[in-house]
Design a protein around this motif. Structure first.
Motif, short mmCIF file in Angstrom:
data_model
loop_
_atom_site.label_atom_id
_atom_site.label_comp_id
_atom_site.label_asym_id
_atom_site.label_seq_id
_atom_site.Cartn_x
_atom_site.Cartn_y
_atom_site.Cartn_z
N THR A 110 2.38 11.66 4.80
CA THR A 110 2.84 10.36 5.28
C THR A 110 2.18 10.01 6.60
O THR A 110 1.50 10.84 7.23
CB THR A 110 4.37 10.34 5.45
OG1 THR A 110 4.72 11.17 6.57
CG2 THR A 110 5.06 10.86 4.20
N THR A 111 2.43 8.79 7.05
CA THR A 111 1.85 8.34 8.31
C THR A 111 2.72 8.71 9.50
O THR A 111 2.35 8.46 10.64
CB THR A 111 1.64 6.82 8.29
OG1 THR A 111 0.82 6.43 9.40
CG2 THR A 111 2.96 6.08 8.38
N LYS B 295 0.83 -1.21 0.00
CA LYS B 295 0.00 0.00 0.00
C LYS B 295 0.87 1.26 0.00
O LYS B 295 0.68 2.16 -0.82
CB LYS B 295 -0.94 -0.01 1.21
CG LYS B 295 -1.97 -1.13 1.21
CD LYS B 295 -2.98 -0.97 2.32
CE LYS B 295 -2.38 -1.02 3.70
NZ LYS B 295 -1.74 -2.32 4.01
N SER B 296 1.81 1.31 0.93
CA SER B 296 2.68 2.50 1.01
C SER B 296 3.54 2.62 -0.23
O SER B 296 3.77 3.73 -0.74
CB SER B 296 3.57 2.42 2.26
OG SER B 296 2.80 2.46 3.44
N ASP C 69 -0.99 8.38 3.46
CA ASP C 69 -0.65 7.03 3.91
C ASP C 69 -1.16 6.85 5.34
O ASP C 69 -0.61 7.40 6.29
CB ASP C 69 0.87 6.85 3.85
CG ASP C 69 1.28 5.39 4.01
OD1 ASP C 69 0.38 4.52 4.08
OD2 ASP C 69 2.49 5.11 4.05
N LEU D 93 1.50 4.14 -3.07
CA LEU D 93 1.30 5.58 -2.90
C LEU D 93 2.59 6.35 -3.20
O LEU D 93 2.57 7.40 -3.86
CB LEU D 93 0.83 5.88 -1.48
CG LEU D 93 -0.59 5.42 -1.13
CD1 LEU D 93 -0.87 5.63 0.35
CD2 LEU D 93 -1.63 6.14 -1.97
N SER E 129 -4.51 5.27 2.06
CA SER E 129 -4.49 3.90 2.56
C SER E 129 -5.07 3.87 3.96
O SER E 129 -4.97 4.83 4.73
CB SER E 129 -3.05 3.36 2.57
OG SER E 129 -2.23 4.12 3.44
#
Length: 254
Positions: A82-83, A41-42, A163, A45, A195
């Motif tokens: 980003t996460t 997933k990441s 993300d 992206l 995501s």
């Protein structure tokens, strides 16, 4: 069209994550990307954002091939949240958001009145105007995430990638943040692709859902994804059942 993927493969070392992916995500829509951990997933992206390179195929953002864009064109087309937890102790929130204006300022980064108005509006859109002069080191995760989304809005890109923006948030804040993204996509005409592990958020609030079932990517309108059987296969063998009518996940009875 916001995002167009044509015959994109993704791999991590010798491991194939996705094979020959072709799909599109339109403007003015909110699309969730779901899948099990380690399925790419990441990576997907980051590849769409131009931070990683696909071995072959074509990525088109807003009718322009990604590999033909200059860094400045890319920065004005796609933004990426980003996460990572960001805590900037000595920078006011409005200054963090103002970083999104970097592609449009002069060589010394001086902001014009129009830039300041865009920053103020971005804070207003995410409901954080009252936090403009506060620093992020004393804010909650949800508040910090809103500031980072405001920075992406200030960057004024038609495509926004995130993300796992709902990671580390409690249930009410997850729904509130996802509802905010939905509003921004519909009201501002953005193509927003994020995501998440929150299946209820993906199916209940998003226009479409992209599901990674290695090595395939299935992208369908959310109601169709719920009934497609792809989600049941995602949980196959994990002792979990999914009810497509109520959109609920349960531990399978022994």
């Amino acid at each position: 069209m916001g995002i167009l993927l044509e015959h994109i493969p993704l791999a991590y070392g010798s491991r194939v994550l996705l094979h020959d992916v072709s799909t599109s995500i339109p403007d003015g829509s909110l699309t969730a990307l779901i899948g099990r951990n380690g399925t790419g997933k990441s990576t997907l992206l980051r590849t769409i954002a131009g931070l990683s390179e696909a071995a072959s195929g074509k990525i088109v953002l807003c009718s322009r091939p990604l590999d033909q864009m200059t860094p400045l064109q890319r920065a004005s087309t796609v933004s990426f949240v980003t996460t990572d937890k960001v805590r900037i102790a000595n920078l006011a929130c409005e200054d963090v958001v103002a970083l999104g204006r970097a592609p449009y300022t002069n060589w010394i980064g001086r902001m014009q009145e129009t830039d300041s108005e865009i920053v103020a509006r971005a804070l207003e859109l995410v409901g954080m105007s009252s936090f403009a002069h506060k620093t992020m080191d004393r804010m909650s995760d949800g508040e910090c995430q809103r500031i980072l989304i405001a920075r992406a809005l200030a960057q004024d890109t038609p495509v926004i990638l995130l993300d796992e923006p709902t990671a580390f948030l409690d249930l009410p804040n997850r729904y509130e943040l996802a509802s905010l993204l939905r509003r921004l996509a519909h009201d501002e005409g953005k193509c927003i692709f994020f995501s998440t592990h929150d299946l209820d958020v993906a199916l209940g609030l998003c226009d479409s859902v992209a599901l990674i079932d290695t090595p395939e990517l299935h992208c369908l309108p959310a109601p169709q994804m719920a009934l497609s059987g792809h989600i049941e296969r995602l949980f196959a063998g994990a002792g979990i059942s999914f009810d497509p009518e109520t959109l609920t996940i349960r531990l399978a009875k022994k």
